[in-house]
Design an enzyme around this catalytic site. Structure first.
Site, PDB file in Angstrom:
ATOM      1  N   GLU A 176      17.231 -12.721  64.266  1.00  0.00           N
ATOM      2  CA  GLU A 176      15.931 -12.023  64.249  1.00  0.00           C
ATOM      3  C   GLU A 176      16.035 -10.644  63.585  1.00  0.00           C
ATOM      4  OE1 GLU A 176      12.227 -10.563  67.108  1.00  0.00           O
ATOM      5  OE2 GLU A 176      14.141 -11.026  68.039  1.00  0.00           O
ATOM      6  N   LYS A 213      13.934 -15.916  63.358  1.00  0.00           N
ATOM      7  CA  LYS A 213      12.717 -15.339  63.940  1.00  0.00           C
ATOM      8  C   LYS A 213      12.343 -14.147  63.070  1.00  0.00           C
ATOM      9  CE  LYS A 213      10.581 -13.587  68.152  1.00  0.00           C
ATOM     10  NZ  LYS A 213      10.552 -13.619  69.621  1.00  0.00           N
TER      11      LYS A 213
END
Length: 295
Positions: A176, A213
């Site tokens: 992420e 993400k």
């Protein structure tokens, strides 16, 4: 790796619920839920209250695997129980939802327009416990604010270096590197980030899988090639501070990108709501995020 969970994450219709606020962000999450800081004293009481909130969300009828395919937990939540079962087991067995664990220790100070992750000194121990608790994957977050090619490379290098350790432990890492939605160079940051990620993905072995993400991109479908990459299980989007409606609208413009929202999922929930009112608000948020995720 749990093959059933892998198939669900790869091909399931729905989104991932991010229920992983940690020590620093917990007071804010509780305040949004209607629990103010004068209503508890000390970390223990605070974490008891936030677990009660998460338990209420997870056990609600609207929290189901027709819409939600995975959930990201904070370490404390993983170690606590719901109805006599560890949270991950409850999610998997009672709800059919794949459990993930946030493993980062927060962000380092900003340098060169990015925030790397702080060192994760106890990673091996955390991964061992995650396996014992039947967790499928992990999540770790960095932040990019400026289009600095060297710094963005450093962010992605760190994510994939730690990601390799997580893969070796038999878990699937969610990489992420968040691009700040308020960055004046957001679009340029995303172009640089995509190229860096692509380069790392191409170096993975055939049996090494990751999830990504990412902030919903300024240019729709920018991440199409990442979504289609053979080493990527799924690409999910964070809401990044956008309100639910705006996040959903932006998400709908991106085919194959699904949500992994936190605040956008829980922003209308309140500790003082009746169970019916609470479930209706949750159901409304779940349905809207689900619809945006299946485009």
């Amino acid at each position: 790796m749990n093959q059933k969970h892998f198939e669900q994450m790869k091909n399931g219709n729905g989104f991932i619920a991010a229920l992983d606020q940690s020590g620093g962000s917990t007071p804010k999450a509780l305040a949004l839920y209607g629990v103010t800081e004068d209503q508890y004293s000390g970390e223990d009481e605070m974490f008891d209250l936030v677990h009660d909130m998460r338990k209420r969300i997870i056990t609600a009828p609207a929290f189901d695997n027709n819409h939600i395919i995975g959930a990201i937990l904070f370490e404390q939540t993983m170690d606590r129980e719901i109805e006599g079962m560890y949270t991950g087991d409850y999610l998997a067995e009672k709800k059919g939802v794949v459990p993930f664990l946030k493993v980062d220790k927060g962000l380092a100070e900003e340098s060169n327009g990015v925030q790397l992750m702080k060192p994760i000194d106890d990673l091996d121990d955390v991964l061992k416990r995650a396996n014992e608790r039947h967790i499928f994957g992990t999540k770790m977050r960095s932040v990019i604010k400026e289009a600095n090619p060297e710094a963005i490379k450093e962010v992605v290098d760190q994510q994939f270096d730690i990601g390799k350790t997580i893969i070796e432990a038999g878990l699937v890492p969610i990489i992420e590197p968040e691009v700040d939605i308020n960055s004046s160079e957001k679009e340029k940051c995303e172009e640089l980030l995509k190229a860096e990620i692509q380069s790392h993905l191409d170096k993975l072995e055939q049996d090494e899988h990751v999830m990504l993400k990412l902030t919903i991109p300024t240019v729709p479908n920018l991440y199409k090639e990442l979504i289609e990459h053979p080493n990527v299980v799924r690409v999910v989007a964070l809401s990044g501070g956008y309100a639910t409606e705006e996040a959903n609208e932006k998400l709908k413009e991106n085919n194959g990108l699904i949500a992994s929202f936190s605040r956008a999922l829980t922003q209308d929930l309140n500790v003082n709501q009746s169970d019916d009112a609470f479930n209706n608000e949750l159901k409304s948020a779940v349905n809207s995020i689900y619809e945006a995720s299946i485009t």
